[in-house]
Each structure stands twice: as C-alpha cells, then as structure tokens.
Design an enzyme around this catalytic site. Sequence first.
Site, PDB file in Angstrom:
ATOM      1  N   GLY A   1       1.196  -1.370   0.376  1.00 17.80           N
ATOM      2  CA  GLY A   1       0.046   0.029   0.204  1.00 17.80           C
ATOM      3  C   GLY A   1       0.421   1.273   0.340  1.00 17.80           C
ATOM      4  O   GLY A   1       2.460   1.480  -0.361  1.00 17.80           O
ATOM      5  N   PHE A   2       0.244   2.306   0.160  1.00 13.28           N
ATOM      6  CA  PHE A   2       0.821   3.814   0.711  1.00 13.28           C
ATOM      7  C   PHE A   2       2.241   3.369   1.620  1.00 13.28           C
ATOM      8  O   PHE A   2       3.522   3.914   0.392  1.00 13.28           O
ATOM      9  CB  PHE A   2      -0.031   5.166   0.721  1.00 13.28           C
ATOM     10  CG  PHE A   2      -1.076   5.274  -0.211  1.00 13.28           C
ATOM     11  CD1 PHE A   2      -0.454   5.696  -1.897  1.00 13.28           C
ATOM     12  CD2 PHE A   2      -2.143   5.111  -0.081  1.00 13.28           C
ATOM     13  CE1 PHE A   2      -0.850   6.196  -2.149  1.00 13.28           C
ATOM     14  CE2 PHE A   2      -3.231   4.671  -1.169  1.00 13.28           C
ATOM     15  CZ  PHE A   2      -2.685   5.822  -2.232  1.00 13.28           C
ATOM     16  N   GLY A   3       2.585   3.226   2.837  1.00 17.36           N
ATOM     17  CA  GLY A   3       3.017   2.715   3.341  1.00 17.36           C
ATOM     18  C   GLY A   3       4.520   2.041   2.855  1.00 17.36           C
ATOM     19  O   GLY A   3       5.555   2.653   2.654  1.00 17.36           O
TER      20      GLY A   3
ATOM     21  N   VAL B   1       1.054 -13.969   3.733  1.00 15.89           N
ATOM     22  CA  VAL B   1       0.840 -14.149   5.039  1.00 15.89           C
ATOM     23  C   VAL B   1       0.176 -14.883   6.322  1.00 15.89           C
ATOM     24  O   VAL B   1      -0.778 -14.414   6.003  1.00 15.89           O
ATOM     25  CB  VAL B   1       1.842 -12.891   5.733  1.00 15.89           C
ATOM     26  CG1 VAL B   1       2.204 -13.420   6.709  1.00 15.89           C
ATOM     27  CG2 VAL B   1       2.926 -12.445   4.630  1.00 15.89           C
TER      28      VAL B   1
ATOM     29  N   GLU C   1     -19.099  10.677   0.296  1.00 20.86           N
ATOM     30  CA  GLU C   1     -18.507  10.091  -1.609  1.00 20.86           C
ATOM     31  C   GLU C   1     -19.505   8.978  -1.959  1.00 20.86           C
ATOM     32  O   GLU C   1     -19.896   9.198  -3.053  1.00 20.86           O
ATOM     33  CB  GLU C   1     -17.163   9.885  -1.063  1.00 20.86           C
ATOM     34  CG  GLU C   1     -16.229  11.095  -0.750  1.00 20.86           C
ATOM     35  CD  GLU C   1     -14.969  10.901  -0.764  1.00 20.86           C
ATOM     36  OE1 GLU C   1     -14.680   9.191  -0.616  1.00 20.86           O
ATOM     37  OE2 GLU C   1     -13.791  12.152  -0.935  1.00 20.86           O
TER      38      GLU C   1
ATOM     39  N   ASP D   1      -2.712   1.645   8.467  1.00 21.60           N
ATOM     40  CA  ASP D   1      -3.519   1.505   8.738  1.00 21.60           C
ATOM     41  C   ASP D   1      -3.446   0.049  10.299  1.00 21.60           C
ATOM     42  O   ASP D   1      -3.953   0.041  11.379  1.00 21.60           O
ATOM     43  CB  ASP D   1      -4.390   0.751   8.148  1.00 21.60           C
ATOM     44  CG  ASP D   1      -4.740   2.060   7.559  1.00 21.60           C
ATOM     45  OD1 ASP D   1      -4.510   3.573   7.234  1.00 21.60           O
ATOM     46  OD2 ASP D   1      -6.061   2.443   6.674  1.00 21.60           O
TER      47      ASP D   1
END
Lengths: 418, 418
Positions: free
Chosen positions: A11-13, A77, A169, A298
């Site tokens: 992801g982003f991290g 995992v 949204e 997260d």
Amino acid sequence: MTRKVVIVGAGFGGLQVVQDLKGAGCEITLIDQRNHHLFQPLLYQVATTLLATSEIAWPIRRLLRNRPDVTTLLATVTGIDRERREVLLKDGGRVPYDDLVLATGATHAYFGRDDWEKDAPGLKTLEDATTIRRRLLLAFEAAELSDDPAEREAFLTFAVIGAGPTGVELAGIIADLAHRILPREFRRIDTTKARVLLIEAGPRILAAFPEKLSAHATRSLERLGVEVQTGSPVTDLGEAGVVIGDKPIPCRTVIWAAGVQASAAGTWLGVETDRAGRVMVSDRLTLPDDPHIFVLGDTAHVETDGKMVPGVAPAAKQQGKHVAAMIRADLAGKPLPGPFRYRHMGNLATIGPNSAVIDFGRFQLRGRLAWWIWGLAHIYFLIGTRSRLVVALSWLWSFLSGQNSARLITQKETLRDQ
Amino acid sequence: MTRKVVIVGAGFGGLQVVQDLKGAGCEITLIDQRNHHLFQPLLYQVATTLLATSEIAWPIRRLLRNRPDVTTLLATVTGIDRERREVLLKDGGRVPYDDLVLATGATHAYFGRDDWEKDAPGLKTLEDATTIRRRLLLAFEAAELSDDPAEREAFLTFAVIGAGPTGVELAGIIADLAHRILPREFRRIDTTKARVLLIEAGPRILAAFPEKLSAHATRSLERLGVEVQTGSPVTDLGEAGVVIGDKPIPCRTVIWAAGVQASAAGTWLGVETDRAGRVMVSDRLTLPDDPHIFVLGDTAHVETDGKMVPGVAPAAKQQGKHVAAMIRADLAGKPLPGPFRYRHMGNLATIGPNSAVIDFGRFQLRGRLAWWIWGLAHIYFLIGTRSRLVVALSWLWSFLSGQNSARLITQKETLRDQ
C-alpha cells in the site's frame, strides 16, 4: 552479508519504504496478497461507476521493474516466527528477515456482527468495489424487471451506513447516478424516485471536519437527493433491508462504510493491540521490544501530541519515510532519527460529481473550487502519466457527456454472491 | 395495436436489428443476460492484458438511451412458448412477441468432454477474458514462488488449443508477454524460457486462410517464440497438463480455442439444428414453418451459394440488416426482400503485437501494414468516440512504452476457480 528487509503490504506505506530504500544496498522482499497497488482514495469512484478498475491500480511488479534489489512475491502471510525471524507463507514457504516492516492495512469492522458483511459489503479492495458496483447496477435492473411495487421500492432504496468521507462520497455519487444519469435509460421505472439514505449513528456527518463544513456537506447532499439520517444507529440488517433503532427500512442494497479493523499483524506478532486491532508501537514505529520490527499505516496505533494518527494515505507515506530513514541510519551506523511526528495535511471529501469540502485547519474550502483542488491533488498523486491521462479523461468525459464511463457488470448476474 | 418485436441477444446481430428498426413504429424489447454489448473481436486482447474490460464493452441501456421504443431487460431466457407466442424468463416472467429475433450467439464446444472446461477455459465473455488473464498472470507468480524446477516448468508452459484466428492471436500475445514484457519484472525465474504451445489437430493453422498466409503466420509465430504443433489432436487434458496423441505435456495453463457450440435457441424452439446446434433457417433467416421467428448470427445455420456463412461479426450484422428489412416490409405491407446473401469482407488475424494477416480474396496482406489496417478497422468499428480514444491510447501506449496496460488480477488469487 547484505541486510534482508522484508516488507509485507504494498500500500502507500509499504511502497514508500521500498522507494526510500533505493540504493541502500539491502536485499528487499515485498510480499502482498494482490498483484497490484491500489489507489484507495479513489476506490469509491470505481464502486460508483465513475472510474474503471484498471485506472486506479498498478501491478506491483511493473512499478518495481527497475529495482533489481526488490523481489516481489504474490503470497498470503499466515504468521511470523519471531524466534527464527521468518515470515510464514500460506503455501508453507518461509521468508527470513533482518528487518521486518508490516504495512498490511485495515479491513471493515462490523462491531461483532460479521454476519452483516454479506448483505452490507465494505469498500477496501478492487473486488469490493466491483461487488458494490454490480449490486448497485443490478438493483436498478431488478426493479425494471419487477412487477411488484413494494419489491421495486426496496430495489430502488440504497443505504450507505457510516458518514465519514467514504460514506459521504458513495452516497453523493449514487444519488447523482440515480437522479441524473440513469433516468433516460429505463422504461418501466423512474430512477429519480430512488431513495439514497446516508445513515450515521453519531450526531453529524464528517465528524472529523469542523461543524460548518459538516452542515454544508449535509445541505449539498440533500440537494443531490440524499436523505441524511444522523443519530441513527443501525440495530440490524439483512437481505430485506436495514433496521434503524426499531424502524425497519426495506432496501436491497446496503453499503458498509462505518468501521475499520486493523489487519492480523498484531495476531501474527502476538503483541498488544488497541480495540481496533492496531499494533501499539513505539514513537519510532517499532515494537517496544524489537527495534527491527516496524509496523505502520492502518495497522499501527501511533500518536502525535497525544492525538492518534489518522488512517489516511499521507500518514502512511510519512511513516514509510520514517521507517526507511531508520533502516538506512542503522545500516550506515549513524544515529537514528528522532521520534515520528505526523504532519497533518488536511481533510477532504467530495460531495457528488463536482463539489467537495476541504479543511486545511487554518482555512476551509467548499464547493466547486474545492472539487477542482481535490481533483488536481488526486491526479497528481496517481502513479504514471498514463493513469493521470486516463483518469483525467474519464472525469472530463463524465463532466462533458453527463455519463459515467464504467458501468459494466462483470460478475455473475446475482444480487448476492453465491 | 403496435407490433411487438422481441430480440434476444445484444451482440452484433441483435443490436443491428434494433438499429435498423428505428422509427419503424414497433414496440421493441431487447433481452440479454449481460448488461453490456461486447466487442468480441478484441476480447483476446483483454485476456492477454493489452486492453481493459471497460474498453471493449458498453452498457446496452446507454447505447439505447435515445430509443424510447426499446425496453432493455437484463434477464436469462429459459424457453419459448410458441403456442402463446411468449418468451419465458428465468424469474418466471413472460414476454409476448409478434416477431421474435433470436441472436443468442455461441459458446465453446469441448466435443463431448465438458469436464475439460474447468482446466481449459474458452474465450467468449468478459468473465472468460478476466479468468484467462488471471490464470496467465498467476502462473508466472506461482513459478516465481515455487522452488521445485519441474513445477516451475509446468507453470511456465502455456498451451493454446485450436489455431483459428483466436488461438493464433492468443498465442502470439502470450509469447510476447512472456518473452518481451515480463522478463525484467521477475527475480527468480527467467520468463524468456516460458514455452507457448499452439496446438492444432488439423494440418495447418488458420485453415480458413490461403496456404501462403498460414505459412507466413507460422513463421511469424515461431519468431515470437511460439511452438506451433499442427496435426496434433489433444486426447486428454487436466490440471496437470495436456496429452497430445499419447504424449503428455506438463502445463498448468491451457486455453481452449478449438470449437464452438451454438446457444440453446434450437432447444427453446424445439426445431432441427446442425451438429453444432445451429438452427436450420430458411434463406429468409426465418423458421421454415414460422415467418415471424428469425434466427441469425452464430445461432443460425445459413448458406450462401452452398457455402456456410461464417460466424463473424460482419455476417451477423448483415443478417441483422436483412431481418430488420423483412420486419419493416411486413409492417408496411410491402413485398418482402429477397433471400439473404452474405457478402464476405475478408479474413483477418493478428500475430503478436504488431503483425497481421489479411485475406481479401482478390489480394492478400501481411506484416506491419496489415496490422495497421486491422487496427484502424477495429477502432472504426468500436462504439463511440471515447472507446476509440481509449483503445487507441492503450495501443499507442503499449507500442511506445513496451508495456501492456491491463495486468490486474481482480479475482481470487487461485489458479482454479473454486
């Protein structure tokens, strides 16, 4: 021998860590259970037919094809062997690490009512988005086919549970779809009569935003035809609809945007987590008792000035940068950087096809200008010229043609997944 | 009272009938079990990651939103009540007709070995395409994960069964994917070592083309690294691989492009069909005993000058035009048009990313120029400016970047569908 860094989650991290470790001379293994990096902030637009799946996701391998120091594994995992310092894979494989970075994200939480999931899917993955898109579109189809007025009404009632940015949204675009885009395409039903409910247990929508913006957002949503119901806890839901307090609302399409639950990383590690399952990490983003196991995004419970760092993309990226800096310093034998501090960039949410609210703290923005800033920011953060081009084209197209371009039903023609 | 025309199937044939009945003053009901019209000639490019699903499919409703005389139903037909002149739907509904047009297309035929389907999917629908795409991509992933050389080899062996245009097109792109596009993205395996087999029972590939073009196509495929095996009947296949004659070939990814079987229309009507299940129709494309039931496209057995009309898009469109003309003439009380005559436009097939063979009868074309003509023709036949733009962009992009833009795995990470 070279340092083995294993990163779980692209992801982003996770990707930020990979990026910032470029040239650090370690041997990186990136593990994800999907073959693509997903631009989650725009996922709601796939779910609501504004964008196609291919426009906001990129094969991880392709992103890293120029990084011979990175091996990408598509694998699930199942646990971590802290004794032997190995990551355990579902197929039985084991991946040894010197440094381990867990950036495995979050999923939906149903507050102990996991049986709700099949009737009220959440929105975290591309599959979730296509499932929601399919159900939205099939509800209109089923209404067109049905001869029973009550059934038609249930098919034409849409409930979004949870009024954070995602819920707001989703509700905005669904209302626009039903009231502006679809009417001309149906002959037996009047889609302008469709009800879109935004159901929030708390006292107001967009709780993270200033009251003024919540109020503005509520008015804008109502103009789009969304029924905003705050202070309305959902007590039950099923195939027939939702129950608010003790009032049942017949409705065949329910979307869950209420709660999140961190991934299983805490369980893998056997360490302390908060109520949402986030791993309690040090201000260095490591396990208190192991400076070589990092948890971020997260999946991690991190606080800055006593305030919990929110689960948003910029926070994950900042944490990724910090983790990479720690590993590099350690490799170079330099003093480690200080504690992680989160710099908040602001909150934003779009309301319908061409309005948004932005809270920069110092000042606030709303309406069409806010939407343009939001749009440009997101196009800027997309990966690669092609995606920027294609997404911009899709938005421009919907804007000019009044049509959403991604209205395919690409799974079985069933309202519920068998 | 107005004439009720019911059309089943929104493929090339069915849509053509709808189009040509514009303004004829009949009450049209279009029934399809999908919500989209699919541009099948490019489906193999979705299966092989060149195009995204949204680029070659359009919601039927949107195509017909300006046709108040057409009601579109997303429904599955289960039979036809010829007595009461009604179409029976799965949900129990009945749709009455004065004129019935069956354009329900074809599916794959496994020559009585339907058990082969799960291991060797065919390519007819968007779901088929994403299934094949998923299996192709997951095979490389599994090979990268595996430590067993034999297993790796099986994962890196791809078999396409049937060397008509579709088989040839699939094999060419798969070879290009393995040998040119993917190598830089994997660290443990060498995808240039991947084997791509094109297996044909007959004496040569592209049997419908002149020998010269078959020979040229064979050479081009071999240059791309495809192993062309003609005169090789598949005697068995399963999860472990395919058996040619009595020679087993371990291979985990098999694609079926060998045979087609007409849809169930013949069974619904309870009439005579040919061996492939196509309905035997008059030279007016109607049932011999009912001038108000039309069958066309891949579902119909039609001959011109004793030659069977091929199952290609132009044929279906020509038949659609003829059927619409018949209905219009009948409505106007004018004499009916003469028998249907098929005008053959030519055969074409692409070989790899930038070569093609075209047989116009009078003259033939091959190589890059043929590819450009093929490409322009197909962009021309796409529906709407947006699709033309997006497909052209995708092709241009692969051409310039050497990257295929649609490499997402959007279903479960399993090699076989559970």
